[in-house]
Structures are given as structure tokens and as C-alpha cells.
Design a protein around this motif. Structure first.
Motif, PDB file in Angstrom:
ATOM      1  N   VAL A  52       0.835  -1.196   0.000  1.00 11.81           N
ATOM      2  CA  VAL A  52       0.000   0.000   0.000  1.00 11.81           C
ATOM      3  C   VAL A  52       0.872   1.248   0.000  1.00 11.81           C
ATOM      4  O   VAL A  52       1.601   1.510   0.960  1.00 11.81           O
ATOM      5  N   ILE A  65      -0.132   7.794  -0.978  1.00 12.04           N
ATOM      6  CA  ILE A  65      -1.055   6.998  -1.787  1.00 12.04           C
ATOM      7  C   ILE A  65      -1.669   7.898  -2.850  1.00 12.04           C
ATOM      8  O   ILE A  65      -1.606   9.119  -2.754  1.00 12.04           O
ATOM      9  N   ALA A  86      -4.896  -0.698   3.149  1.00  8.19           N
ATOM     10  CA  ALA A  86      -5.572   0.418   2.484  1.00  8.19           C
ATOM     11  C   ALA A  86      -6.860   0.815   3.203  1.00  8.19           C
ATOM     12  O   ALA A  86      -7.714  -0.023   3.464  1.00  8.19           O
ATOM     13  N   TRP A 122      -1.033   8.567   6.628  1.00  4.95           N
ATOM     14  CA  TRP A 122      -1.622   8.513   5.295  1.00  4.95           C
ATOM     15  C   TRP A 122      -1.432   9.878   4.656  1.00  4.95           C
ATOM     16  O   TRP A 122      -1.701  10.915   5.265  1.00  4.95           O
TER      17      TRP A 122
END
Length: 183
Positions: free
Chosen positions: A42, A59, A101, A149
Motif C-alpha cells: 500500500v 497513496i 488500504a 496517510w
């Protein structure tokens, strides 16, 4: 969204200066591995880190998690904090410290000082933790291995202003609860 709030305790600054005790480990396997980045398919782990030295996990924008923080004064001496998330699920305690994820936790910061690790979208913030003045309350999303993230190198987070005033004052102010990092 911003709010103004009344009575405050003298211990507020001491609590804030005490560090990131509320954001430390203690609720699962990450206690042994905190700070160790896991290998995961990920995203891409970046060299960039947050205030506690946790690496960013970059991401793509499509399908990336989103968070919005809303803060309202409660009936007593505190604040009700509500996180609204999209493309994200809070992981239960004792979750394996692997990046998956759209899963993880949120860390709550007041003026850059970590207050709490959240595994739900609702939190009560004690009024004694918010000294007089205007402050920024930020919710930032983390993977279960505690990597941040991020989209295009920017943390997925949301910030709202809180204004704590002397007793008796309770006025609504301006704020910016829009998510950052997902644009």
C-alpha cells in the motif's frame, strides 16, 4: 467550525506540555513496533515524517481516505469532537501493525501537541486541556503501522479552530474544518 468556550483549569498548559502521552502506544501490538515502518504493497513510504518521527505513506488521490473534524462545546466544561471519514475504517484495538488500504487510527492534536489516539469518530475533549485563546485542533489519519496517510506528500488531516474565553463568554467564531491533503 470554531467555537468559544468558558471556564478553564490552571493545569491546561502543564497537560499540553506533558508531551504525547495520549498518543503513545498501549492498546495493541504496535507497542513493540512503534516507529518501525512495515513493508506493505500500500503506497510508498516517504522520508518525510510527522512531529513524532512517523513516516508518511503516500497513496494516490483516487479512493484516498478523507477526514473532517467538527468541534462543538458540550453542556459542561469540554468539547465534543466528531470526525467524519470517507474511504477509511477505524481499526479495533490489538490490530496487527500493518498498513492496510483505508484502515487505521486518527491522532488528535491541539496546537501540534498530540492528545489522543482515536479508534472511533467521536471524542470528548476536556476543557482543562484547552487554555484561554484560539487554538488549532487537528485530526490526522494513520495506518495501523502508524505511518501517516498522505496524498502527494501532504498528510490527510483536517483542522478546526477552538477559542477558549473567560467564563460567561460563548461566541461562535470562524474556522476552517476542510480536509487538508486530499485536494
Amino acid at each position: 467550525m470554531s467555537w468559544t468556550r468558558g471556564p478553564l483549569a490552571v493545569l491546561a498548559m502543564a497537560a499540553l506540555l506533558g508531551g504525547a502521552a495520549g498518543c503513545g502506544s498501549g492498546d495493541g501490538p504496535e507497542r513493540e513496533r512503534e516507529g518501525e515502518v512495515t513493508v506493505s504493497p500500500v503506497g510508498k513510504v516517504l522520508d518525510h515524517t510527522d512531529e513524532q518521527g512517523r513516516h508518511y505513506r503516500d497513496i494516490g488521490k483516487d479512493g484516498a481516505p478523507e477526514v473532517t473534524v467538527e468541534v462543538q462545546p458540550d453542556e459542561g466544561d469540554g468539547w465534543d469532537v466528531r470526525l467524519t471519514v470517507r474511504n477509511f475504517r477505524f481499526s479495533p484495538p490489538k490490530t496487527r501493525p500493518l498498513a492496510t488500504a483505508g484502515h487505521g487510527v486518527a491522532l488528535l492534536y491541539l496546537d501540534g501537541h498530540c492528545l489522543a489516539r482515536l479508534r472511533t469518530g467521536d471524542h470528548h475533549l476536556s476543557g482543562r486541556l484547552v487554555p484561554r485563546g484560539t487554538h488549532q485542533l487537528t485530526a490526522r489519519l494513520y495506518a495501523d503501522d502508524l505511518t501517516v496517510w498522505a496524498v502527494r506528500g501532504t498528510a490527510i488531516e483536517s483542522t478546526a479552530d477552538i477559542t477558549a474565553s473567560p467564563p460567561g463568554a460563548r461566541t461562535r467564531g470562524r474556522g476552517s474544518p476542510l480536509p487538508r491533503g486530499t485536494a
